[in-house]
Design a protein around this motif. Structure first.
Motif, PDB file in Angstrom:
ATOM      1  N   ARG A  36       0.825  -1.216   0.000  1.00 47.19           N
ATOM      2  CA  ARG A  36       0.000   0.000   0.000  1.00 47.19           C
ATOM      3  C   ARG A  36       0.860   1.267   0.000  1.00 47.19           C
ATOM      4  N   PHE A  37       2.004   1.207   0.678  1.00 44.29           N
ATOM      5  CA  PHE A  37       2.890   2.369   0.704  1.00 44.29           C
ATOM      6  C   PHE A  37       3.441   2.693  -0.682  1.00 44.29           C
ATOM      7  N   PHE A  38       3.583   1.671  -1.505  1.00 39.57           N
ATOM      8  CA  PHE A  38       4.169   1.864  -2.839  1.00 39.57           C
ATOM      9  C   PHE A  38       3.134   1.765  -3.957  1.00 39.57           C
ATOM     10  N   GLY A  39       1.872   1.711  -3.592  1.00 36.87           N
ATOM     11  CA  GLY A  39       0.812   1.639  -4.592  1.00 36.87           C
ATOM     12  C   GLY A  39       0.704   0.294  -5.284  1.00 36.87           C
ATOM     13  N   ILE A  40       1.187  -0.747  -4.625  1.00 37.38           N
ATOM     14  CA  ILE A  40       1.147  -2.097  -5.201  1.00 37.38           C
ATOM     15  C   ILE A  40       0.010  -2.884  -4.542  1.00 37.38           C
ATOM     16  N   VAL A  41      -0.792  -3.493  -5.367  1.00 28.57           N
ATOM     17  CA  VAL A  41      -1.894  -4.314  -4.858  1.00 28.57           C
ATOM     18  C   VAL A  41      -1.452  -5.776  -4.841  1.00 28.57           C
ATOM     19  N   VAL A  42      -1.645  -6.425  -3.713  1.00 27.33           N
ATOM     20  CA  VAL A  42      -1.388  -7.861  -3.624  1.00 27.33           C
ATOM     21  C   VAL A  42      -2.731  -8.544  -3.869  1.00 27.33           C
ATOM     22  N   PRO A  43      -2.921  -9.095  -5.073  1.00 31.28           N
ATOM     23  CA  PRO A  43      -4.242  -9.620  -5.432  1.00 31.28           C
ATOM     24  C   PRO A  43      -4.651 -10.818  -4.570  1.00 31.28           C
ATOM     25  N   SER A  44      -5.885 -10.756  -4.097  1.00 30.19           N
ATOM     26  CA  SER A  44      -6.527 -11.834  -3.336  1.00 30.19           C
ATOM     27  C   SER A  44      -5.790 -12.213  -2.054  1.00 30.19           C
ATOM     28  N   ALA A  45      -5.047 -11.282  -1.474  1.00 32.44           N
ATOM     29  CA  ALA A  45      -4.298 -11.595  -0.251  1.00 32.44           C
ATOM     30  C   ALA A  45      -5.235 -12.010   0.883  1.00 32.44           C
ATOM     31  N   ASN A  46      -6.352 -11.299   1.027  1.00 34.56           N
ATOM     32  CA  ASN A  46      -7.287 -11.647   2.095  1.00 34.56           C
ATOM     33  C   ASN A  46      -7.910 -13.019   1.868  1.00 34.56           C
ATOM     34  N   GLU A  47      -8.259 -13.295   0.637  1.00 36.94           N
ATOM     35  CA  GLU A  47      -8.870 -14.572   0.306  1.00 36.94           C
ATOM     36  C   GLU A  47      -7.891 -15.736   0.519  1.00 36.94           C
ATOM     37  N   ILE A  48      -6.682 -15.561   0.037  1.00 36.73           N
ATOM     38  CA  ILE A  48      -5.674 -16.613   0.194  1.00 36.73           C
ATOM     39  C   ILE A  48      -5.319 -16.788   1.665  1.00 36.73           C
ATOM     40  N   SER A  49      -5.270 -15.688   2.415  1.00 35.66           N
ATOM     41  CA  SER A  49      -5.040 -15.795   3.861  1.00 35.66           C
ATOM     42  C   SER A  49      -6.148 -16.600   4.530  1.00 35.66           C
ATOM     43  N   GLY A  50      -7.373 -16.384   4.094  1.00 30.32           N
ATOM     44  CA  GLY A  50      -8.496 -17.162   4.621  1.00 30.32           C
ATOM     45  C   GLY A  50      -8.356 -18.642   4.311  1.00 30.32           C
ATOM     46  N   PHE A  51      -7.919 -18.957   3.098  1.00 27.58           N
ATOM     47  CA  PHE A  51      -7.686 -20.361   2.741  1.00 27.58           C
ATOM     48  C   PHE A  51      -6.568 -20.948   3.599  1.00 27.58           C
ATOM     49  N   PHE A  52      -5.494 -20.171   3.798  1.00 26.79           N
ATOM     50  CA  PHE A  52      -4.385 -20.635   4.642  1.00 26.79           C
ATOM     51  C   PHE A  52      -4.858 -20.882   6.074  1.00 26.79           C
ATOM     52  N   LEU A  53      -5.702 -19.992   6.588  1.00 27.43           N
ATOM     53  CA  LEU A  53      -6.199 -20.150   7.960  1.00 27.43           C
ATOM     54  C   LEU A  53      -7.044 -21.401   8.096  1.00 27.43           C
ATOM     55  N   ALA A  54      -7.960 -21.614   7.166  1.00 27.13           N
ATOM     56  CA  ALA A  54      -8.806 -22.811   7.224  1.00 27.13           C
ATOM     57  C   ALA A  54      -7.961 -24.072   7.109  1.00 27.13           C
ATOM     58  N   THR A  55      -7.022 -24.069   6.182  1.00 26.94           N
ATOM     59  CA  THR A  55      -6.163 -25.235   5.995  1.00 26.94           C
ATOM     60  C   THR A  55      -5.320 -25.506   7.235  1.00 26.94           C
TER      61      THR A  55
END
Length: 171
Positions: A36-55
């Motif tokens: 966010r500081f550099f204007g870069i979007v990490v696509p689907s980070a929240n979604e992938i984090s959710g998958f990692f948490l469930a797994t």
């Protein structure tokens, strides 16, 4: 005994993978913050984090069960006579094994259905849903094995392994 070492190794490997996935969540969220500081979007980070948490949750089930860290209510059972106490442990482990097996069966069915239909997640990065679903099902397989392992252990007259590492609030 070889089987004991193999099973304990599987439980530990599942827990280690769960820990790595939790670290992966930290890395993804950190990348998202720094991006966010550099204007870069990490696509689907929240979604992938959710998958990692469930797994990671499902992968850690067997290890934490064997380690005695699952919450168990022992208020009534702890006051039973020895023979009824043992019977209640056998009954609880039998029910846990059956329920874990049931959930495993349907979790694999869900993953197979997602594979068959080519289901993708809704995020920017379309993750095939069978991937997190099958890893969840694998964690359930490990939990079913751990429950059955404990049932066999108790039926052979030994104390359950989860009893060795328990802390009781009421003792």
């Amino acid at each position: 005994m070889l089987i004991r070492r193999v099973l304990d190794g599987l439980y530990l490997a599942s827990a280690a993978l769960a820990a790595m996935l939790l670290a992966g969540i930290g890395v993804l969220i950190l990348a998202q913050i720094v991006g966010r500081f550099f204007g870069i979007v990490v696509p689907s980070a929240n979604e992938i984090s959710g998958f990692f948490l469930a797994t990671s949750t499902f992968l850690a089930l067997a290890y934490s069960f064997r380690g005695g860290t699952h919450i168990r209510v022992t208020l009534v059972v702890s006051h039973l006579p020895k023979h009824l106490h043992n019977a209640s442990v056998v009954l609880a482990l039998s029910v846990a094994t059956i329920l874990s097996g049931y959930f495993t069966y349907y979790a694999y069915g869900l993953a197979a259905e997602s594979w068959r239909y080519g289901d993708l997640s809704d995020g920017l990065v379309g993750v095939p849903l069978w991937i997190p679903q099958s890893s969840m099902a694998f964690g359930l397989v490990m939990m079913t094995i751990a429950c059955f392992d404990e049932l066999v252990r108790v039926l052979r007259g030994r104390e359950p392994s989860f009893k060795e590492n328990t802390e009781s609030v009421l003792d």
